[in-house]
Write a protein that holds these residues in place. Sequence first.
Motif, PDB file in Angstrom:
ATOM      1  N   ILE A 184      38.696  61.638  34.550  1.00 21.71           N
ATOM      2  CA  ILE A 184      37.948  62.588  33.832  1.00 21.71           C
ATOM      3  C   ILE A 184      38.138  64.122  34.124  1.00 21.71           C
ATOM      4  CG2 ILE A 184      35.390  62.873  32.776  1.00 21.71           C
ATOM      5  CD1 ILE A 184      34.841  60.336  34.168  1.00 21.71           C
ATOM      6  N   PRO A 185      39.023  64.640  33.382  1.00 21.33           N
ATOM      7  CA  PRO A 185      39.385  66.102  33.749  1.00 21.33           C
ATOM      8  C   PRO A 185      38.432  66.981  33.370  1.00 21.33           C
ATOM      9  CG  PRO A 185      40.804  65.519  32.020  1.00 21.33           C
ATOM     10  CD  PRO A 185      40.192  64.135  32.426  1.00 21.33           C
ATOM     11  N   GLU A 186      37.710  66.555  32.507  1.00 21.52           N
ATOM     12  CA  GLU A 186      36.440  67.477  31.976  1.00 21.52           C
ATOM     13  C   GLU A 186      35.400  67.803  32.970  1.00 21.52           C
ATOM     14  OE1 GLU A 186      38.060  65.054  28.483  1.00 21.52           O
ATOM     15  OE2 GLU A 186      37.281  64.750  30.839  1.00 21.52           O
ATOM     16  N   SER A 187      35.479  67.208  34.256  1.00 20.38           N
ATOM     17  CA  SER A 187      34.360  66.944  35.485  1.00 20.38           C
ATOM     18  C   SER A 187      34.599  67.833  36.519  1.00 20.38           C
ATOM     19  CB  SER A 187      34.150  65.467  35.714  1.00 20.38           C
ATOM     20  OG  SER A 187      34.938  64.902  36.313  1.00 20.38           O
ATOM     21  N   ARG A 188      33.842  68.223  37.429  1.00 15.70           N
ATOM     22  CA  ARG A 188      33.935  68.590  38.971  1.00 15.70           C
ATOM     23  C   ARG A 188      33.564  67.252  39.362  1.00 15.70           C
ATOM     24  NH1 ARG A 188      29.799  72.311  42.220  1.00 15.70           N
ATOM     25  NH2 ARG A 188      30.977  72.120  44.370  1.00 15.70           N
ATOM     26  N   VAL A 189      34.244  66.786  40.497  1.00 21.23           N
ATOM     27  CA  VAL A 189      34.202  65.632  41.229  1.00 21.23           C
ATOM     28  C   VAL A 189      33.934  65.907  43.063  1.00 21.23           C
ATOM     29  CG1 VAL A 189      34.968  63.418  41.799  1.00 21.23           C
ATOM     30  CG2 VAL A 189      35.299  64.214  39.617  1.00 21.23           C
ATOM     31  N   ILE A 190      32.788  65.438  43.177  1.00 16.49           N
ATOM     32  CA  ILE A 190      32.395  65.782  44.644  1.00 16.49           C
ATOM     33  C   ILE A 190      32.698  64.412  45.575  1.00 16.49           C
ATOM     34  CG2 ILE A 190      30.794  66.621  46.647  1.00 16.49           C
ATOM     35  CD1 ILE A 190      29.660  68.149  44.106  1.00 16.49           C
ATOM     36  N   GLY A 191      33.442  64.151  46.537  1.00 17.81           N
ATOM     37  CA  GLY A 191      33.717  63.216  47.337  1.00 17.81           C
ATOM     38  C   GLY A 191      32.580  63.384  48.370  1.00 17.81           C
ATOM     39  N   LEU A 192      31.836  62.051  48.787  1.00 12.55           N
ATOM     40  CA  LEU A 192      30.851  62.084  49.471  1.00 12.55           C
ATOM     41  C   LEU A 192      31.239  60.960  50.737  1.00 12.55           C
ATOM     42  CD1 LEU A 192      28.050  61.361  47.080  1.00 12.55           C
ATOM     43  CD2 LEU A 192      28.666  63.737  48.227  1.00 12.55           C
ATOM     44  N   PRO A 193      30.628  60.965  51.968  1.00 13.59           N
ATOM     45  CA  PRO A 193      31.154  60.173  53.012  1.00 13.59           C
ATOM     46  C   PRO A 193      30.333  58.820  52.752  1.00 13.59           C
ATOM     47  CG  PRO A 193      29.464  61.691  53.669  1.00 13.59           C
ATOM     48  CD  PRO A 193      29.823  62.162  52.365  1.00 13.59           C
ATOM     49  N   GLN A 194      31.154  57.837  53.200  1.00 16.61           N
ATOM     50  CA  GLN A 194      30.628  56.319  52.974  1.00 16.61           C
ATOM     51  C   GLN A 194      30.180  55.745  54.131  1.00 16.61           C
ATOM     52  OE1 GLN A 194      33.446  54.528  50.442  1.00 16.61           O
ATOM     53  NE2 GLN A 194      32.042  52.873  49.829  1.00 16.61           N
ATOM     54  N   ALA A 195      29.129  54.942  54.145  1.00 16.79           N
ATOM     55  CA  ALA A 195      29.114  54.013  55.258  1.00 16.79           C
ATOM     56  C   ALA A 195      30.054  52.636  55.308  1.00 16.79           C
ATOM     57  CB  ALA A 195      27.650  53.494  55.264  1.00 16.79           C
ATOM     58  N   ARG A 196      30.045  51.952  56.313  1.00 16.22           N
ATOM     59  CA  ARG A 196      30.756  50.799  56.197  1.00 16.22           C
ATOM     60  C   ARG A 196      30.464  49.692  55.364  1.00 16.22           C
ATOM     61  NH1 ARG A 196      32.087  49.749  62.914  1.00 16.22           N
ATOM     62  NH2 ARG A 196      33.551  51.579  63.095  1.00 16.22           N
ATOM     63  N   SER A 197      28.976  49.939  55.294  1.00 21.09           N
ATOM     64  CA  SER A 197      28.201  48.752  53.878  1.00 21.09           C
ATOM     65  C   SER A 197      28.811  48.974  52.543  1.00 21.09           C
ATOM     66  CB  SER A 197      26.825  48.796  54.205  1.00 21.09           C
ATOM     67  OG  SER A 197      26.383  50.148  53.853  1.00 21.09           O
ATOM     68  N   GLY A 198      29.505  50.224  52.245  1.00 19.71           N
ATOM     69  CA  GLY A 198      29.695  50.495  51.031  1.00 19.71           C
ATOM     70  C   GLY A 198      28.673  51.627  50.496  1.00 19.71           C
ATOM     71  N   GLY A 199      27.406  51.853  51.252  1.00 17.41           N
ATOM     72  CA  GLY A 199      26.655  52.832  50.990  1.00 17.41           C
ATOM     73  C   GLY A 199      27.082  54.147  51.107  1.00 17.41           C
ATOM     74  N   LEU A 200      26.326  54.999  50.538  1.00 21.13           N
ATOM     75  CA  LEU A 200      26.626  56.799  51.034  1.00 21.13           C
ATOM     76  C   LEU A 200      25.643  56.818  51.968  1.00 21.13           C
ATOM     77  CD1 LEU A 200      26.580  57.885  47.196  1.00 21.13           C
ATOM     78  CD2 LEU A 200      28.490  57.577  48.725  1.00 21.13           C
ATOM     79  N   LEU A 201      26.395  57.865  52.897  1.00 24.42           N
ATOM     80  CA  LEU A 201      25.492  58.321  53.954  1.00 24.42           C
ATOM     81  C   LEU A 201      24.621  59.501  53.685  1.00 24.42           C
ATOM     82  CD1 LEU A 201      28.403  58.491  56.505  1.00 24.42           C
ATOM     83  CD2 LEU A 201      26.655  56.658  56.615  1.00 24.42           C
ATOM     84  N   ILE A 202      23.602  59.478  54.262  1.00 28.87           N
ATOM     85  CA  ILE A 202      22.399  60.403  53.826  1.00 28.87           C
ATOM     86  C   ILE A 202      22.943  61.857  54.085  1.00 28.87           C
ATOM     87  CG2 ILE A 202      20.313  61.599  54.537  1.00 28.87           C
ATOM     88  CD1 ILE A 202      19.524  58.746  55.400  1.00 28.87           C
ATOM     89  N   ARG A 203      23.719  62.158  54.996  1.00 30.90           N
ATOM     90  CA  ARG A 203      24.563  63.594  54.980  1.00 30.90           C
ATOM     91  C   ARG A 203      25.106  63.867  53.921  1.00 30.90           C
ATOM     92  NH1 ARG A 203      29.634  63.166  57.084  1.00 30.90           N
ATOM     93  NH2 ARG A 203      30.281  61.048  57.988  1.00 30.90           N
ATOM     94  N   GLY A 204      25.654  63.182  53.251  1.00 33.68           N
ATOM     95  CA  GLY A 204      26.169  63.535  51.979  1.00 33.68           C
ATOM     96  C   GLY A 204      25.374  64.432  51.034  1.00 33.68           C
ATOM     97  N   SER A 205      24.345  63.742  51.029  1.00 33.82           N
ATOM     98  CA  SER A 205      23.321  64.555  50.046  1.00 33.82           C
ATOM     99  C   SER A 205      23.119  65.939  50.260  1.00 33.82           C
ATOM    100  CB  SER A 205      21.952  63.986  50.159  1.00 33.82           C
ATOM    101  OG  SER A 205      21.338  64.255  51.341  1.00 33.82           O
ATOM    102  N   GLU A 206      23.504  66.637  51.430  1.00 33.63           N
ATOM    103  CA  GLU A 206      23.494  67.990  51.596  1.00 33.63           C
ATOM    104  C   GLU A 206      24.479  68.691  50.875  1.00 33.63           C
ATOM    105  OE1 GLU A 206      23.801  68.103  56.017  1.00 33.63           O
ATOM    106  OE2 GLU A 206      22.120  66.906  56.344  1.00 33.63           O
ATOM    107  N   SER A 207      25.506  67.922  50.704  1.00 31.84           N
ATOM    108  CA  SER A 207      26.754  68.654  50.039  1.00 31.84           C
ATOM    109  C   SER A 207      26.413  68.926  48.482  1.00 31.84           C
ATOM    110  CB  SER A 207      27.848  67.779  49.974  1.00 31.84           C
ATOM    111  OG  SER A 207      27.824  66.543  49.417  1.00 31.84           O
TER     112      SER A 207
END
Length: 279
Positions: A60-83
């Motif tokens: 999707i070249p029309e987008s800005r994409v932000i990579g977020l840190p991931q937990a071992r379970s596959g979920g996103l880590l809370i600290r990623g919300s800060e970004s």
Amino acid sequence: MPKPAEDADKEVRGHVLIVAGSEEMPGAALLAAVAALRAGAGKLTIAAPACVAQGLALAIPESRVIGLPQARSGGLLIRGSESLGATAPQVSAVVIGPGMQGERAIVAFVCALMPMFGHATVVLDALAMSVVRRSALNQPVVLTPHAGEMAYLSGKSKEAVCADPAGTAREAAMRWGACVALKGGSTVIASPGEELWKFDGGSAGLATSGSGDTLAGLMGGLAARGLPPLAACAWGVVAHAGAGAALSRLHGPLGYLARELAVELPAQLHALSTRRSAH
């Protein structure tokens, strides 16, 4: 439907943030994001696990994409919300949940993220809806459960939900303070203090993998354009079904793909808007 002037820039049509995807289901983020743009949103940001972020950026070249840190379970880590905090003032609608994995991590992430976007309409889909089992909602929120998800969220049996979808949706809307689109062969939309809406124009072909991701992104795109939650739900449900009907005429009632729905959305929304203006 808000109609921007011919000389209006993309800022007028709103900025939508899609928080979605996982290593196993990056396509869900793609489907939701493309639908948000096809709904007419002016700007798009995608926040997804870092392991799939580059692929989404290329797709999707029309987008800005932000990579977020991931937990071992596959979920996103809370600290990623800060970004994502720096994007909050510009965002007018957020879609959270399509394709995300790890319910406990998702709920914690959503609880940390939502206060940053108190000014925006938030569309919660899939496992992100589980936040209603943990905390109250204090901002404009749209929930998009099917009968099985509603049974899990409400504590009712699926049979009870299917026996009284209108009453279930209305009760859930009041209990959670949210606009609830209870999806099914007939879709019921309930919002606190508002009239109940029911749509019977769905089709079997829409019950396909990724269709709900597309609908969530569509609702988010419409909310970004300025529609309040109930209107974004109603327009989204009808346009989504119209896209399915258009594909049915081309390919038959079954076998079209969720990725094909988004292509039909601009024409469906234009036709609906024109028809409404004529009345």
